[in-house]
Motif scaffolding. Structure first.
Motif, mmCIF file in Angstrom:
data_model
loop_
_atom_site.group_PDB
_atom_site.id
_atom_site.type_symbol
_atom_site.label_atom_id
_atom_site.label_comp_id
_atom_site.label_asym_id
_atom_site.label_seq_id
_atom_site.Cartn_x
_atom_site.Cartn_y
_atom_site.Cartn_z
ATOM 1 N N GLN A 46 0.832 -1.213 0.000
ATOM 2 C CA GLN A 46 0.000 0.000 0.000
ATOM 3 C C GLN A 46 0.863 1.259 0.000
ATOM 4 O O GLN A 46 0.445 2.311 -0.488
ATOM 5 C CB GLN A 46 -0.916 0.025 1.232
ATOM 6 C CG GLN A 46 -1.966 -1.081 1.235
ATOM 7 C CD GLN A 46 -2.748 -1.116 2.537
ATOM 8 O OE1 GLN A 46 -2.765 -0.144 3.279
ATOM 9 N NE2 GLN A 46 -3.405 -2.227 2.813
ATOM 10 N N LEU A 47 2.059 1.149 0.587
ATOM 11 C CA LEU A 47 2.900 2.335 0.762
ATOM 12 C C LEU A 47 4.027 2.442 -0.263
ATOM 13 O O LEU A 47 4.854 3.347 -0.176
ATOM 14 C CB LEU A 47 3.518 2.323 2.168
ATOM 15 C CG LEU A 47 2.547 2.533 3.329
ATOM 16 C CD1 LEU A 47 3.296 2.490 4.652
ATOM 17 C CD2 LEU A 47 1.808 3.854 3.183
ATOM 18 N N GLU A 60 -6.490 7.073 -5.960
ATOM 19 C CA GLU A 60 -5.083 7.237 -5.607
ATOM 20 C C GLU A 60 -4.897 7.163 -4.094
ATOM 21 O O GLU A 60 -4.795 8.188 -3.408
ATOM 22 C CB GLU A 60 -4.545 8.560 -6.167
ATOM 23 C CG GLU A 60 -3.041 8.533 -6.324
ATOM 24 C CD GLU A 60 -2.496 9.808 -6.926
ATOM 25 O OE1 GLU A 60 -3.290 10.677 -7.318
ATOM 26 O OE2 GLU A 60 -1.263 9.921 -6.978
ATOM 27 N N THR A 61 -4.845 5.947 -3.600
ATOM 28 C CA THR A 61 -4.784 5.772 -2.145
ATOM 29 C C THR A 61 -3.484 6.306 -1.554
ATOM 30 O O THR A 61 -3.460 6.737 -0.409
ATOM 31 C CB THR A 61 -4.957 4.290 -1.765
ATOM 32 O OG1 THR A 61 -4.144 3.494 -2.620
ATOM 33 C CG2 THR A 61 -6.399 3.859 -1.903
ATOM 34 N N VAL A 62 -2.396 6.274 -2.311
ATOM 35 C CA VAL A 62 -1.121 6.769 -1.777
ATOM 36 C C VAL A 62 -1.234 8.245 -1.381
ATOM 37 O O VAL A 62 -0.672 8.674 -0.375
ATOM 38 C CB VAL A 62 0.020 6.567 -2.798
ATOM 39 C CG1 VAL A 62 1.249 7.371 -2.393
ATOM 40 C CG2 VAL A 62 0.398 5.096 -2.872
ATOM 41 N N ALA A 63 -1.989 9.017 -2.185
ATOM 42 C CA ALA A 63 -2.165 10.437 -1.876
ATOM 43 C C ALA A 63 -2.860 10.605 -0.526
ATOM 44 O O ALA A 63 -2.566 11.538 0.226
ATOM 45 C CB ALA A 63 -2.977 11.117 -2.974
ATOM 46 N N ILE A 64 -3.776 9.682 -0.240
ATOM 47 C CA ILE A 64 -4.483 9.754 1.048
ATOM 48 C C ILE A 64 -3.523 9.422 2.179
ATOM 49 O O ILE A 64 -3.512 10.082 3.219
ATOM 50 C CB ILE A 64 -5.710 8.821 1.053
ATOM 51 C CG1 ILE A 64 -6.651 9.208 -0.089
ATOM 52 C CG2 ILE A 64 -6.428 8.892 2.401
ATOM 53 C CD1 ILE A 64 -7.819 8.279 -0.279
ATOM 54 N N PHE A 65 -2.677 8.407 1.955
ATOM 55 C CA PHE A 65 -1.670 8.088 2.974
ATOM 56 C C PHE A 65 -0.782 9.307 3.241
ATOM 57 O O PHE A 65 -0.464 9.621 4.377
ATOM 58 C CB PHE A 65 -0.806 6.899 2.531
ATOM 59 C CG PHE A 65 -1.466 5.565 2.752
ATOM 60 C CD1 PHE A 65 -1.768 5.141 4.036
ATOM 61 C CD2 PHE A 65 -1.764 4.740 1.698
ATOM 62 C CE1 PHE A 65 -2.371 3.913 4.263
ATOM 63 C CE2 PHE A 65 -2.365 3.505 1.908
ATOM 64 C CZ PHE A 65 -2.666 3.092 3.192
ATOM 65 N N ALA A 69 -0.746 12.647 7.756
ATOM 66 C CA ALA A 69 -0.023 13.451 8.750
ATOM 67 C C ALA A 69 -0.800 14.725 9.095
ATOM 68 O O ALA A 69 -0.740 15.210 10.228
ATOM 69 C CB ALA A 69 1.369 13.798 8.241
ATOM 70 N N LEU A 70 -1.547 15.251 8.114
ATOM 71 C CA LEU A 70 -2.357 16.454 8.361
ATOM 72 C C LEU A 70 -3.424 16.200 9.412
ATOM 73 O O LEU A 70 -3.893 17.113 10.076
ATOM 74 C CB LEU A 70 -3.037 16.914 7.065
ATOM 75 C CG LEU A 70 -2.131 17.305 5.907
ATOM 76 C CD1 LEU A 70 -2.961 17.589 4.660
ATOM 77 C CD2 LEU A 70 -1.288 18.518 6.274
ATOM 78 N N LEU A 95 6.109 6.887 2.990
ATOM 79 C CA LEU A 95 5.997 7.564 4.284
ATOM 80 C C LEU A 95 7.044 7.026 5.253
ATOM 81 O O LEU A 95 7.471 5.884 5.123
ATOM 82 C CB LEU A 95 4.606 7.314 4.894
ATOM 83 C CG LEU A 95 3.405 8.008 4.272
ATOM 84 C CD1 LEU A 95 2.138 7.537 4.967
ATOM 85 C CD2 LEU A 95 3.545 9.515 4.392
ATOM 86 N N PRO A 96 7.433 7.832 6.236
ATOM 87 C CA PRO A 96 8.301 7.296 7.291
ATOM 88 C C PRO A 96 7.515 6.330 8.184
ATOM 89 O O PRO A 96 6.522 6.726 8.806
ATOM 90 C CB PRO A 96 8.742 8.547 8.065
ATOM 91 C CG PRO A 96 7.793 9.619 7.702
ATOM 92 C CD PRO A 96 7.117 9.257 6.416
ATOM 93 N N VAL A 97 7.936 5.099 8.186
ATOM 94 C CA VAL A 97 7.239 4.055 8.935
ATOM 95 C C VAL A 97 8.250 3.391 9.861
ATOM 96 O O VAL A 97 9.394 3.176 9.481
ATOM 97 C CB VAL A 97 6.664 2.986 7.982
ATOM 98 C CG1 VAL A 97 5.682 2.098 8.708
ATOM 99 C CG2 VAL A 97 5.979 3.638 6.799
ATOM 100 N N LYS A 98 7.804 3.082 11.079
ATOM 101 C CA LYS A 98 8.720 2.452 12.029
ATOM 102 C C LYS A 98 8.698 0.931 11.849
ATOM 103 O O LYS A 98 7.621 0.330 11.823
ATOM 104 C CB LYS A 98 8.315 2.803 13.465
ATOM 105 C CG LYS A 98 8.582 4.257 13.816
ATOM 106 C CD LYS A 98 7.931 4.657 15.126
ATOM 107 C CE LYS A 98 6.477 5.042 14.928
ATOM 108 N NZ LYS A 98 5.855 5.681 16.104
#
Lengths: 118, 98
Positions: A46-47, A60-65, A69-70, A95-98
């Motif tokens: 997904q990311l 465009e699900t990536v845009a939602i991901f 942060a907002l 995205l920064p993911v841990k």
């Protein structure tokens, strides 16, 4: 305040599952819930950076991901083994993911009040 | 935490993710009860889970499939629907694994 964890384990684009999960996440975030995400199994795709959904009239699900942060949804986790098994690395994600080890998943989940998805 | 397992096929990663927390419980329902067969491929995995936490199975799902108590791994609690409800009351956090 209750803490929510949403488990994202479905691959993107093949179904509307991810869109629906994002709807749930955005709704909770709009009501100021504390929402964290955990990406497992096929969900790690997904990311992946470089998706071209718009070009093919897909959502465009990536845009939602990227917009999460907002809404203060920035506590994101990915299982290290899932990434490796799918041939991906943290650097390829949008995205920064841990990262978290498979054997630590239970301990992570225990810190939440409500767990959704899977 | 209460782990609810209802779907097949199971995967080895699922068992790693269940963890080893003695306060957690597992309940097996639906299709997933077929993975409890004592001679089956997942028996060793279930034995390992049972070493750390309690595992229950919904009686009706065994009966429905013709699976006898003597066919499944030892040490499970066999519960009815009210037993299932009790488990959900005892654990404030629940997760259905897919």
């Amino acid at each position: 305040m209750k803490r929510y964890l949403v488990i994202m384990s479905h691959p993107p684009h093949g179904s509307i599952h991810v869109q629906e999960q994002l709807d749930v996440i955005l709704t909770m975030a709009a009501f100021d819930r504390s929402v964290s995400l955990l990406f497992l199994d096929e969900g790690v795709f997904q990311l992946l950076r470089g998706q071209t959904a718009q070009q093919y009239q897909h959502k465009e699900t990536v845009a939602i991901f990227d917009a999460l942060a907002l809404y203060d949804v920035d506590d994101l986790w990915v299982e290290t083994e899932s990434l490796m098994e799918k041939g991906l690395s943290l650097e390829q994600l949008t995205l920064p993911v841990k990262p978290i080890a498979r054997l630590e998943i239970n301990a992570l989940m225990s810190g939440f009040d409500v767990i959704l998805g899977g | 935490m209460l782990h609810i397992i209802s779907k097949v096929p199971l995967t080895a990663p699922l068992f790693d993710r269940l963890g080893t927390n003695a306060n957690d419980s597992v309940i097996v329902i639906g299709d997933a009860v077929i993975t409890l067969m004592r001679q089956g491929e997942w028996a060793n995995y279930w034995d390992a889970v049972l070493a750390n936490m309690s595992v229950s199975v919904l009686a009706v799902d065994l009966a429905l499939r013709g699976i006898d108590e003597s066919d499944i791994v030892r040490g499970l609690s066999i519960v009815d629907y009210s037993g299932f409800v009790d488990l959900t009351v005892d654990h404030s956090v629940m997760h259905s694994w897919h």
